[in-house]
Scaffold this motif. Sequence first.
Motif, PDB file in Angstrom:
ATOM      1  N   LYS A  89       0.556  -1.035  -0.246  1.00  0.00           N
ATOM      2  CA  LYS A  89       0.087   0.712   0.120  1.00  0.00           C
ATOM      3  C   LYS A  89       0.538   1.230   0.047  1.00  0.00           C
ATOM      4  O   LYS A  89       0.466   2.411  -0.894  1.00  0.00           O
ATOM      5  CB  LYS A  89      -0.999   0.402   1.464  1.00  0.00           C
ATOM      6  CG  LYS A  89      -2.076  -0.954   0.901  1.00  0.00           C
ATOM      7  CD  LYS A  89      -2.367  -0.493   2.249  1.00  0.00           C
ATOM      8  CE  LYS A  89      -3.647  -1.736   2.298  1.00  0.00           C
ATOM      9  NZ  LYS A  89      -4.877  -2.076   3.418  1.00  0.00           N
ATOM     10  N   THR A  91       3.906   1.976  -1.138  1.00  0.00           N
ATOM     11  CA  THR A  91       4.309   1.646  -2.762  1.00  0.00           C
ATOM     12  C   THR A  91       3.236   2.767  -3.439  1.00  0.00           C
ATOM     13  O   THR A  91       3.498   3.481  -4.029  1.00  0.00           O
ATOM     14  CB  THR A  91       4.888   0.832  -3.725  1.00  0.00           C
ATOM     15  OG1 THR A  91       5.416  -0.051  -2.368  1.00  0.00           O
ATOM     16  CG2 THR A  91       5.497   0.561  -4.810  1.00  0.00           C
ATOM     17  N   TYR A  92       2.186   2.589  -3.165  1.00  0.00           N
ATOM     18  CA  TYR A  92       0.450   3.439  -3.834  1.00  0.00           C
ATOM     19  C   TYR A  92       0.268   4.447  -3.281  1.00  0.00           C
ATOM     20  O   TYR A  92      -1.190   4.931  -3.809  1.00  0.00           O
ATOM     21  CB  TYR A  92      -0.192   2.022  -4.493  1.00  0.00           C
ATOM     22  CG  TYR A  92       0.239   1.417  -5.259  1.00  0.00           C
ATOM     23  CD1 TYR A  92       0.619   1.325  -6.740  1.00  0.00           C
ATOM     24  CD2 TYR A  92       0.392  -0.035  -4.828  1.00  0.00           C
ATOM     25  CE1 TYR A  92       1.572   0.199  -7.727  1.00  0.00           C
ATOM     26  CE2 TYR A  92       1.287  -1.007  -5.893  1.00  0.00           C
ATOM     27  CZ  TYR A  92       1.333  -1.583  -7.052  1.00  0.00           C
ATOM     28  OH  TYR A  92       2.331  -1.520  -8.158  1.00  0.00           O
ATOM     29  N   GLY A 104      -4.819   6.262  -5.976  1.00  0.00           N
ATOM     30  CA  GLY A 104      -3.342   5.436  -5.282  1.00  0.00           C
ATOM     31  C   GLY A 104      -4.595   5.219  -3.110  1.00  0.00           C
ATOM     32  O   GLY A 104      -5.465   5.630  -3.609  1.00  0.00           O
ATOM     33  N   TYR A 126      -8.779   4.736  -1.961  1.00  0.00           N
ATOM     34  CA  TYR A 126      -7.857   4.487  -2.955  1.00  0.00           C
ATOM     35  C   TYR A 126      -8.420   4.848  -4.062  1.00  0.00           C
ATOM     36  O   TYR A 126     -10.359   4.819  -4.278  1.00  0.00           O
ATOM     37  CB  TYR A 126      -8.028   3.438  -3.116  1.00  0.00           C
ATOM     38  CG  TYR A 126      -7.009   2.018  -4.126  1.00  0.00           C
ATOM     39  CD1 TYR A 126      -5.581   2.383  -4.193  1.00  0.00           C
ATOM     40  CD2 TYR A 126      -6.954   1.675  -5.609  1.00  0.00           C
ATOM     41  CE1 TYR A 126      -4.608   2.372  -4.566  1.00  0.00           C
ATOM     42  CE2 TYR A 126      -6.471   1.405  -6.285  1.00  0.00           C
ATOM     43  CZ  TYR A 126      -5.291   1.226  -6.506  1.00  0.00           C
ATOM     44  OH  TYR A 126      -3.984   1.263  -7.451  1.00  0.00           O
ATOM     45  N   ARG A 135      -2.005   5.058 -14.196  1.00  0.00           N
ATOM     46  CA  ARG A 135      -0.987   4.718 -13.361  1.00  0.00           C
ATOM     47  C   ARG A 135      -1.094   2.989 -12.845  1.00  0.00           C
ATOM     48  O   ARG A 135      -2.217   2.845 -13.035  1.00  0.00           O
ATOM     49  CB  ARG A 135      -1.668   5.443 -11.469  1.00  0.00           C
ATOM     50  CG  ARG A 135      -1.276   7.289 -12.116  1.00  0.00           C
ATOM     51  CD  ARG A 135      -1.287   7.822 -10.641  1.00  0.00           C
ATOM     52  NE  ARG A 135      -1.266   9.357 -11.151  1.00  0.00           N
ATOM     53  CZ  ARG A 135      -1.962   9.883 -11.826  1.00  0.00           C
ATOM     54  NH1 ARG A 135      -3.184   9.649 -11.306  1.00  0.00           N
ATOM     55  NH2 ARG A 135      -1.689  11.271 -11.609  1.00  0.00           N
ATOM     56  N   HIS A 137      -1.244  -0.247 -10.706  1.00  0.00           N
ATOM     57  CA  HIS A 137      -2.007  -0.297  -9.320  1.00  0.00           C
ATOM     58  C   HIS A 137      -1.440  -1.910  -8.588  1.00  0.00           C
ATOM     59  O   HIS A 137      -0.590  -2.328  -9.456  1.00  0.00           O
ATOM     60  CB  HIS A 137      -3.292  -1.423 -10.002  1.00  0.00           C
ATOM     61  CG  HIS A 137      -4.160   0.010 -10.421  1.00  0.00           C
ATOM     62  ND1 HIS A 137      -4.568   1.050  -9.929  1.00  0.00           N
ATOM     63  CD2 HIS A 137      -4.240   0.151 -12.000  1.00  0.00           C
ATOM     64  CE1 HIS A 137      -4.821   2.326 -10.926  1.00  0.00           C
ATOM     65  NE2 HIS A 137      -4.919   1.534 -11.735  1.00  0.00           N
ATOM     66  N   PRO A 138      -1.652  -2.308  -7.636  1.00  0.00           N
ATOM     67  CA  PRO A 138      -1.164  -3.630  -6.804  1.00  0.00           C
ATOM     68  C   PRO A 138      -2.167  -4.703  -7.344  1.00  0.00           C
ATOM     69  O   PRO A 138      -3.038  -4.281  -8.225  1.00  0.00           O
ATOM     70  CB  PRO A 138      -2.035  -3.469  -5.230  1.00  0.00           C
ATOM     71  CG  PRO A 138      -2.785  -1.833  -5.033  1.00  0.00           C
ATOM     72  CD  PRO A 138      -2.637  -1.245  -6.331  1.00  0.00           C
TER      73      PRO A 138
END
Length: 196
Positions: A89, A91-92, A104, A126, A135, A137-138
């Motif tokens: 999470k 990271t985003y 994010g 989110y 962008r 995403h996980p």
Amino acid sequence: MPSLTLPECGRYIPPPETKEDLEWADLAIVDLSKANTPEGRAELYPQLRDALRTHGFVYAVNHGYTQAQRDRIFDIADVPFADVPPDEKKTYTVDAEKVGYYAGYKPRQLWKLNTENNVLDQVEHYAINMKVEKRPHPQVLRPFLPELDAFARHNHFNILHPILRLIALSLELPEETLVEKHNLDRTGETSVRFMK
């Protein structure tokens, strides 16, 4: 050839209704099925105008999504919260104050609601750009991007555009004035935001 099956995800179980005696905003209900005709829009725009002046929010119904579709979106919306590890999470997570937009994750307790008592927010969200591929995403959310794209487009054309037409009418502007400014190809950082 595209797959005929949808990716699996867990079922979102909503929390139980609160037993607390809370003050609730009595939001106006806007029936978007009436927004398809000039007569319907003439009936709706004063309701929308008054609701936005009073509360700033409305509750839109008859927007074209079935209960099954809504359930599926709630299931998918829970994926970034329930299935993404805390380290991923991060990271985003975007610092909205620095970059000027929300994309994010926004973790809980980021915003001070009351600086005097140091009260922090309890909302995690989110946000996904309307152009879902704009962008990264996980990993666990990526199989759902086609459904999220369809959801974002449905909201844009079947909810946002009718509401923008009603707002334009309430401002005594030509109906398409605001729609033209919110063309899907021209949107910058418009997003779908899932909040928990």
